[in-house]
Write a protein that holds these residues in place. Structure first.
Motif, short mmCIF file in Angstrom:
data_model
loop_
_atom_site.label_atom_id
_atom_site.label_comp_id
_atom_site.label_asym_id
_atom_site.label_seq_id
_atom_site.Cartn_x
_atom_site.Cartn_y
_atom_site.Cartn_z
N ASP A 233 -16.17 -3.03 6.51
CA ASP A 233 -16.32 -1.33 6.27
C ASP A 233 -14.87 -0.55 6.53
OD1 ASP A 233 -18.67 -1.65 7.04
OD2 ASP A 233 -19.02 -1.62 9.35
N ALA A 234 -13.97 -1.02 6.90
CA ALA A 234 -12.75 -0.51 6.82
C ALA A 234 -11.94 -0.45 5.09
CB ALA A 234 -11.44 -1.23 7.63
N ALA A 235 -12.45 -1.54 4.76
CA ALA A 235 -12.15 -1.58 2.81
C ALA A 235 -13.05 -0.67 2.03
CB ALA A 235 -12.85 -3.41 2.40
N ARG A 236 -14.28 -0.19 2.80
CA ARG A 236 -15.00 0.67 2.09
C ARG A 236 -14.68 1.89 2.51
NH1 ARG A 236 -19.50 -3.22 2.90
NH2 ARG A 236 -19.99 -2.79 4.78
N ASP A 237 -13.59 2.32 3.80
CA ASP A 237 -13.39 3.54 3.98
C ASP A 237 -12.95 3.77 3.08
OD1 ASP A 237 -12.74 5.71 5.57
OD2 ASP A 237 -13.68 5.23 6.54
N ALA A 238 -12.59 5.32 2.50
CA ALA A 238 -11.41 5.70 1.64
C ALA A 238 -10.75 5.88 1.91
CB ALA A 238 -11.93 7.08 1.03
N HIS A 239 -10.13 6.34 3.76
CA HIS A 239 -8.96 6.48 4.37
C HIS A 239 -8.37 5.14 4.43
CE1 HIS A 239 -10.10 10.51 5.43
NE2 HIS A 239 -11.23 10.20 5.77
N THR A 240 -8.18 4.24 4.87
CA THR A 240 -7.88 3.05 5.23
C THR A 240 -7.26 2.85 3.10
OG1 THR A 240 -9.31 2.40 5.15
CG2 THR A 240 -7.68 0.82 4.83
N TRP A 241 -7.25 3.29 1.93
CA TRP A 241 -6.63 3.10 0.95
C TRP A 241 -6.13 4.50 0.63
CZ3 TRP A 241 -7.22 -1.52 0.12
CH2 TRP A 241 -7.75 -2.16 0.37
N ILE A 242 -5.90 5.37 1.21
CA ILE A 242 -5.10 6.70 1.44
C ILE A 242 -3.75 6.43 1.94
CG2 ILE A 242 -4.89 9.39 2.34
CD1 ILE A 242 -8.25 9.62 1.62
N MET A 243 -4.20 5.76 3.05
CA MET A 243 -3.31 5.91 4.12
C MET A 243 -2.30 4.31 3.77
SD MET A 243 -3.10 7.76 6.42
CE MET A 243 -1.85 6.92 7.56
N SER A 244 -3.11 3.51 3.29
CA SER A 244 -2.03 2.52 2.55
C SER A 244 -1.33 2.64 1.56
CB SER A 244 -2.96 1.32 1.53
OG SER A 244 -4.36 0.65 2.53
N PHE A 245 -1.73 3.89 0.30
CA PHE A 245 -0.63 4.27 -0.43
C PHE A 245 0.51 4.95 0.74
CE2 PHE A 245 0.56 8.05 -2.66
CZ PHE A 245 0.58 7.54 -3.89
N LEU A 246 -0.12 6.17 1.16
CA LEU A 246 1.60 6.74 2.47
C LEU A 246 2.36 5.72 2.86
CD1 LEU A 246 -1.06 9.67 4.21
CD2 LEU A 246 0.38 9.67 2.11
N TYR A 247 0.81 4.76 3.25
CA TYR A 247 2.59 3.38 4.31
C TYR A 247 3.34 2.81 2.66
CZ TYR A 247 3.44 0.23 8.19
OH TYR A 247 4.11 -0.30 8.77
N ILE A 248 2.64 2.92 1.49
CA ILE A 248 3.77 2.29 0.53
C ILE A 248 5.28 2.75 0.67
CG2 ILE A 248 4.06 2.04 -1.97
CD1 ILE A 248 1.69 1.37 -2.24
N GLY A 249 4.40 4.38 0.65
CA GLY A 249 5.93 5.35 0.85
C GLY A 249 6.75 4.78 2.05
N THR A 250 6.19 4.76 3.25
CA THR A 250 7.59 4.42 4.24
C THR A 250 8.04 3.03 4.69
OG1 THR A 250 5.35 4.43 5.76
CG2 THR A 250 6.34 6.52 5.28
N PHE A 251 7.16 2.05 4.76
CA PHE A 251 7.03 0.60 5.06
C PHE A 251 7.07 0.00 3.89
CE2 PHE A 251 6.35 -3.70 5.29
CZ PHE A 251 7.52 -4.04 6.75
N GLY A 252 7.39 0.49 2.80
CA GLY A 252 7.25 0.46 1.30
C GLY A 252 9.07 -0.12 1.01
N SER A 253 8.81 1.30 1.07
CA SER A 253 10.20 2.11 1.09
C SER A 253 11.08 1.48 1.68
CB SER A 253 10.70 3.28 1.46
OG SER A 253 10.26 4.00 0.57
#
Length: 461
Positions: A233-253
């Motif tokens: 269910d989490a994988a199907r939710d768009a917000h999981t991937w939107i927040m993944s993208f935003l987390y790339i900008g913070t933790f990825g950095s």
């Protein structure tokens, strides 16, 4: 005596399975739950801390690897990129390992597994070893990155909703500090004229201590079950991937710069290993310590608002880095890089605090209330955190590959910083458009997932 709905917790010093766990019950929590939860938190932090250190081990080992090792700057960036990649990928299975093996059991296993990359590095760390061998051994170190996911999942189960923010923030921050600690250890060893095997020799017994302490003092929770449906269910939710993208900008950095900072100082500014080590730990240290503050600010003002302006700050710091890089100003470059580290840590806290609020809001939009809404939010936010943490860590891979290409093409990191500036700008736009942009009245409430709304009680615990 325990109150209604409670059951005695086993005095588990041997790590027995706890059959009953009800932290939401005030009587249970005060009489037995809090003490057990805090004990498990402490030893979870210890294991995760060492896991982060081993994951980022090669960020300091490459500083020891002078011309006699025969590796180019591009080789070193490729090596650290692959270590980061493995650490990101293993976070997915590590997220669900707790439910399969038990929190205590998996902490023992995951801690003991750290002996493999550490002992392997001890065996091959000498001039004359081929790049392919270093790459293979470096890939093994990536398993240390998975400890974060399993540790967060485990500790999340021990604490009540009102305590989760504090517990998870402390758990994450304590783990992140493993990065500057191993860099400080390397600084001391380099300064004393020691070699990389001295550093590795220090960590081998520490790993054993972490595994033994987990065996003696941690517990498994019987009521933690593996909910594969929640993951789907989490994988199907768009917000999981939107927040993944935003987390790339913070933790990825954060993790990408942790691996790359010392190499950039050496390759672009001609710093010696000792000179680089003197400053590389400062950024990760401050970024780790400030993460709980990012969560606190998100509680108070809204995670989306804090994240939005944090990306503005990260963009400004990156623009200064571009100027300092072009002007070859080491002092300005170092100062701006440290500021960027601090902002990445602040953003780690604010973006991660957005996750439960988003899913809580979705529960309210579905007409759920009270405990039903909280349960829905816990289920999806818990499952999504593992995926978001894994994807976010992939940002570290991108950063090291970008530096590699930038040095190959331009002989400096300037090109990479331009790309990072553009990425932070996109993160700003996404945060504003999805979570802060005012919507017309006709738009259903299900699309309004602003973290700033005070009704999101789950985000405020």
């Amino acid at each position: 005596m325990t109150g209604p709905g409670t059951a005695p917790v086993p005095p588990s010093k041997g790590g027995r399975w706890i059959q009953h766990w009800d932290p939401e019950n005030e009587t249970f929590w005060k009489e037995t739950g809090e003490k057990v939860a805090r004990r498990n938190l402490f030893f979870s932090v210890l294991s995760e801390h060492i896991g982060f250190s081993i994951w980022t081990l090669w960020s300091v080992l490459v500083l020891f690897m002078g011309p006699e090792y025969g590796l180019t700057p591009a080789d070193k960036f490729m090596l650290t990129s692959m270590v980061t990649l493995v650490g990101a990928v293993v976070r997915v299975p590590y997220t669900f390992a707790v439910a399969i093996f038990g929190g205590r059991n998996w902490t023992i296993i995951s801690a003991a597994l750290l002996l493999i990359p550490t002992c392997a590095a001890f065996a091959v760390m000498e001039p004359g070893t081929s790049f392919s061998t270093f790459l293979l051994v470096g890939l093994l170190a990536g398993i240390g990155g998975g400890n974060f996911a399993s540790s967060m999942t485990n500790i999340n189960a021990f604490f009540p909703l009102r305590k989760k923010g504090w517990a998870l923030g402390l758990n994450a921050g304590g783990g992140n500090i493993g990065v500057p600690v191993i860099q400080l250890a390397a600084l001391a060893i380099i300064g004393a004229g020691g070699g990389p095997r001295v550093l590795l020799g220090i960590y081998i017994p520490l790993i054993l201590v972490a595994a033994v302490m987990a065996a003696l003092f941690m517990d498994n929770l019987e009521n933690v079950k593996n909910d594969t449906g929640a993951a789907k269910d989490a994988a199907r939710d768009a917000h999981t991937w939107i927040m993944s993208f935003l987390y790339i900008g913070t933790f990825g950095s954060f993790i990408g710069y942790s691996f790359a900072f010392g190499q950039v100082l050496q390759n672009q500014f001609g710093r010696t290993p000792l000179e680089a080590a003197y400053v590389t730990f400062i950024g990760p240290l401050l970024g780790s310590l400030i993460r709980p503050l990012g969560g606190w600010l998100a509680d108070k003002y809204g995670g989306a608002k804090i994240s939005l302006w944090n990306y503005v700050g990260m963009g400004a710091a990156t623009a200064i880095l571009i100027g300092a890089s072009m002007e070859k100003s080491l002092a300005l470059f170092t100062a701006a890089f440290v500021v960027l580290f601090v902002l990445s840590g602040l953003g780690n806290g604010s973006t991660f605090k957005m996750i439960p609020g988003i899913f809580q809001n979705k529960a309210l939009a579905r007409g759920l209330e009270g405990e039903a809404a909280a349960a829905y939010g816990r289920r999806l936010s818990g499952a999504s955190m593992g995926l978001i943490g894994a994807v976010g860590a992939l940002g570290g891979v991108g950063i090291n590959l970008a530096f590699r290409q930038s040095f190959l093409s331009y002989g400096s990191g300037t090109g990479a910083f331009v790309a990072f500036l553009a990425f932070y700008a996109v993160c700003f736009v996404v945060t504003w458009a999805v979570y802060l942009r005012r919507t017309a009245p006709r738009v259903p409430v299900t699309t309004a997932t602003s973290e700033a709304k005070p009704q999101l009680s789950y985000a405020e615990v």
